[in-house]
Design a protein around this motif. Sequence first.
Motif: not given
Lengths: 114, 109
Positions: A82-90
């Motif tokens: 989903e668009l809201g999954d855009s993120a920095l994954y650490l």
Amino acid sequence: KAGVTQTPRYLIKTRGQQVTLSCSPISGHRSVSWYQQTPGQGLQFLFEYFSETQRNKGNFPGRFSGRQFSNSRSEMNVSTLELGDSALYLCASSLESGGNTEAFFGQGTRLTVV
Amino acid sequence: GESVGLHLPTLSVQEGDNSIINCAYSNSASDYFIWYKQESGKGPQFIIDIRSNMDKRQGQRVTVLLNKTVKHLSLQIAATQPGDSAVYFCAESRRDMRFGAGTRLTVKP
């Protein structure tokens, strides 16, 4: 010794696709934790793996999953993006499980969902 | 509910001054606290930690204070330098690490 390595560094996916991110912990570390970082929500805990077992899980939907291999390397998977999954994954590695020892972070994977 | 939060979202200090970054936590069961520094484009970097059986711990130019009575954690940076400019996160640990929102520290030359 080498630090925590995350691959890839950057990723662009379209809605509905799925993605797999990889994390190689520091040699000798058996715990790997995953976090999602966004400007609005900050750093949020996804899950922790220790000795190939999920030890703890945050409040994310089932679309977010992970696993750990016998060499302690870990992958996380996000399905039906989903668009809201855009993120920095650490990811962070530590010697032991339970969050009571120093955790070392990788540089993260920047995921953009379009 | 349980939360880890920072009092101020931004902090601006003059180079050479001391910086104090504050953090409140609400879970009295937390027994391990950590401060991380995150620079742009990088992952969080461990600065200093403290366990609940201590109230003060010092590192190189940094000191962490823990006040369990009021559930407050602070990070003091002595003689702040331009290289200290970053976002600082506190984290509390129960079974896993939970992070506060972060404070952006800007050091003016």
